[in-house]
Design an enzyme around this catalytic site. Structure first.
Site, mmCIF file in Angstrom:
data_model
loop_
_atom_site.group_PDB
_atom_site.id
_atom_site.type_symbol
_atom_site.label_atom_id
_atom_site.label_comp_id
_atom_site.label_asym_id
_atom_site.label_seq_id
_atom_site.Cartn_x
_atom_site.Cartn_y
_atom_site.Cartn_z
ATOM 1 N N THR A 1 16.917 0.619 -3.078
ATOM 2 C CA THR A 1 15.513 -0.010 -2.884
ATOM 3 C C THR A 1 15.600 -0.919 -4.253
ATOM 4 O O THR A 1 15.122 -2.046 -4.020
ATOM 5 C CB THR A 1 14.217 0.606 -2.902
ATOM 6 O OG1 THR A 1 14.591 1.492 -1.633
ATOM 7 C CG2 THR A 1 13.220 0.022 -3.070
ATOM 8 N N GLY B 1 0.874 -0.990 -0.090
ATOM 9 C CA GLY B 1 0.056 -0.067 -0.038
ATOM 10 C C GLY B 1 0.903 1.091 -0.107
ATOM 11 O O GLY B 1 1.791 1.289 1.026
ATOM 12 N N ASP C 1 7.963 5.207 -3.756
ATOM 13 C CA ASP C 1 7.468 5.368 -2.308
ATOM 14 C C ASP C 1 8.719 5.579 -1.385
ATOM 15 O O ASP C 1 8.839 6.330 -0.510
ATOM 16 C CB ASP C 1 6.883 4.029 -1.762
ATOM 17 C CG ASP C 1 5.528 3.894 -2.639
ATOM 18 O OD1 ASP C 1 4.993 4.675 -2.901
ATOM 19 O OD2 ASP C 1 4.874 2.772 -2.565
ATOM 20 N N GLY D 1 0.429 4.143 1.062
ATOM 21 C CA GLY D 1 0.545 5.009 2.316
ATOM 22 C C GLY D 1 1.571 4.308 3.419
ATOM 23 O O GLY D 1 2.473 4.783 3.886
ATOM 24 N N GLY E 1 16.848 9.398 -12.795
ATOM 25 C CA GLY E 1 17.209 10.323 -11.520
ATOM 26 C C GLY E 1 15.817 11.146 -11.298
ATOM 27 O O GLY E 1 14.831 10.728 -11.411
HETATM 28 P P1 ADP Z 1 7.763 5.002 -9.397
HETATM 29 O O1 ADP Z 1 8.486 4.082 -8.636
HETATM 30 O O2 ADP Z 1 6.938 5.853 -8.731
HETATM 31 O O3 ADP Z 1 7.538 4.715 -10.959
HETATM 32 P P2 ADP Z 1 10.464 6.074 -10.739
HETATM 33 O O4 ADP Z 1 10.403 4.846 -11.397
HETATM 34 O O5 ADP Z 1 10.590 7.384 -11.399
HETATM 35 O O6 ADP Z 1 9.239 6.119 -9.762
HETATM 36 O O7 ADP Z 1 11.648 5.862 -9.400
HETATM 37 C C1 ADP Z 1 11.772 6.808 -8.343
HETATM 38 C C2 ADP Z 1 13.091 7.240 -7.926
HETATM 39 O O8 ADP Z 1 13.897 5.819 -7.791
HETATM 40 C C3 ADP Z 1 13.812 7.693 -9.238
HETATM 41 O O9 ADP Z 1 13.973 9.094 -9.273
HETATM 42 C C4 ADP Z 1 15.306 7.191 -8.915
HETATM 43 O O10 ADP Z 1 15.704 7.895 -7.737
HETATM 44 C C5 ADP Z 1 15.270 5.824 -8.067
HETATM 45 N N1 ADP Z 1 15.432 4.718 -9.288
HETATM 46 C C6 ADP Z 1 14.098 4.012 -9.815
HETATM 47 N N2 ADP Z 1 14.750 3.344 -10.682
HETATM 48 C C7 ADP Z 1 16.186 3.167 -10.697
HETATM 49 C C8 ADP Z 1 17.204 2.658 -11.358
HETATM 50 N N3 ADP Z 1 16.848 2.040 -12.278
HETATM 51 N N4 ADP Z 1 18.459 3.228 -11.068
HETATM 52 C C9 ADP Z 1 18.575 3.965 -9.973
HETATM 53 N N5 ADP Z 1 17.554 4.825 -9.457
HETATM 54 C C10 ADP Z 1 16.270 4.211 -9.703
#
Ligand code: ADP
Length: 326
Positions: A305, A41, A268, A43, A239
């Site tokens: 993460t 979730g 998240d 949140g 990024g």
């Molecule tokens: P969401 O998970 O909401 O789709 P994003 O894919 O834009 O959002 O990822 C959120 C943030 O996680 C990015 O701005 C970056 O900081 C980090 N991130 C996501 N994917 C990668 C990756 N493949 N390599 C490095 N950092 C990542």
């Protein structure tokens, strides 16, 4: 000095994850390769990110840089109890998590096709959608320093909380996910808007894909037009872009170069890390002298993460994220 209080108002879900070699056809029963459950979730994920990234792994909750509280709803069932226990074990305050009698807890049934890595997700919001505006006669006392909202609870509840926050002058971070167009006045209550590329397109009504830099001018203009001061557009591996519309300052933080295991929940972690670092930065924490350090820290935390499997379990603790760029 009193610790900043961050209150997350949003969803709690149990993820039921099966992995299969292929997706079953209509009427077919397949034996899965594996099955797992996880707490999720948006949140709850953001609350855990905020709490973990505010303190060292294994340290007492009192050592955290900020107090993190969750407000949401679960059903009176085993899933609900587990969701609450998981928040508690991460140091999140749960007095605001209501147990809704007669409701089931929110569940996401996830099928992962192993070869393609593709997910198919069926989401049942259940108790999350029972969180009504009438559950919020007022904001919590003492007032939080920052409220974080997403869109996995009813929109009417989100709009009601935004109105209360505006009335009481409480800062709000909105992560409009899953993306939906909100009435323009809703943004008057929002100081921090965190969106990924898809969400940026949907909330601004831009149908074009954003992967081309040439298109960013149009997207940014529309986002700025919403009137929010701090806009963060996360770009996955690329990024993040941070924009301070009042100071007319743009900051581009490049993605960390990492080996990706599972990028679920990266956004998240970004939100929780940004909010926690921002809150302590506002109280003079020397680790984050400038918003630039806050954004770069959140970018590094989210990159951690993606290098781990799972969602909440993949969220790093404060001492696992360096203060310097690698
Ligand atoms: P969401 O998970 O909401 O789709 P994003 O894919 O834009 O959002 O990822 C959120 C943030 O996680 C990015 O701005 C970056 O900081 C980090 N991130 C996501 N994917 C990668 C990756 N493949 N390599 C490095 N950092 C990542």
């Amino acid at each position: 000095m009193a610790k900043p209080i961050i209150t997350i108002i949003g969803s709690l879900n149990t993820d039921l994850i099966t992995r299969t070699t292929r997706i079953p056809a209509a009427g077919e029963t397949l034996i899965t390769s594996s099955y797992d459950t996880g707490c999720g979730g948006k949140g709850a994920n953001q609350a855990v990110a905020c709490a973990r990234l505010s303190r060292k792994k294994g340290s007492a909750a009192e050592e955290a840089g900020c107090a993190v509280n969750m407000i949401g709803a679960v059903g009176d069932d085993m899933f609900g109890r587990d969701l609450i226990n998981e928040l508690v074990s991460n140091g999140v305050g749960v007095d605001g998590v209501r147990v809704k009698g007669g409701e089931k807890s929110g569940v996401a049934v996830i099928i992962v096709e192993e070869e393609s890595g593709e997910n198919r997700i069926l989401m049942s919001p259940n108790a999350n959608y029972a969180l009504k505006p009438s559950d919020f006669e007022s904001l919590p006392d003492p007032l939080p320093d920052l409220i974080i909202l997403q869109l996995e609870i009813p929109l009417s509840t989100v709009l009601h909380i935004l109105a209360l926050a505006r009335e009481k002058d409480v800062e709000v971070l909105l992560n409009p996910a899953p993306a939906a167009q909100l009435p323009r006045e809703a943004y008057l209550a929002v100081q921090h808007l965190v969106v990924n590329e898809t969400e940026a397109s949907i909330i601004t009504g831009t149908t074009t894909q954003t992967h081309s830099w040439a298109l960013w001018g149009e997207h940014m203009e529309r986002l700025i037009g919403l009137g929010v001061r701090h806009i963060l557009v996360t770009l996955g591996a690329e990024g993040v872009i941070y924009l301070d519309t009042e100071l007319q300052r743009v900051l581009r933080v490049l993605g960390e170069e990492v080996a990706v295991v599972d990028s679920t929940g990266a956004g998240d972690t970004f939100v929780g890390a940004y909010a926690g670092a921002l809150a302590v930065s506002g109280k003079g924490c020397r680790d984050f002298p400038h918003v630039m350090h806050v954004v770069a820290f959140a970018n590094r935390a989210a990159a951690k993460t993606v290098q781990r499997g799972g969602v909440q379990s993949a969220i790093p603790w404060r001492d696992e994220v360096s203060l310097e760029s690698t």
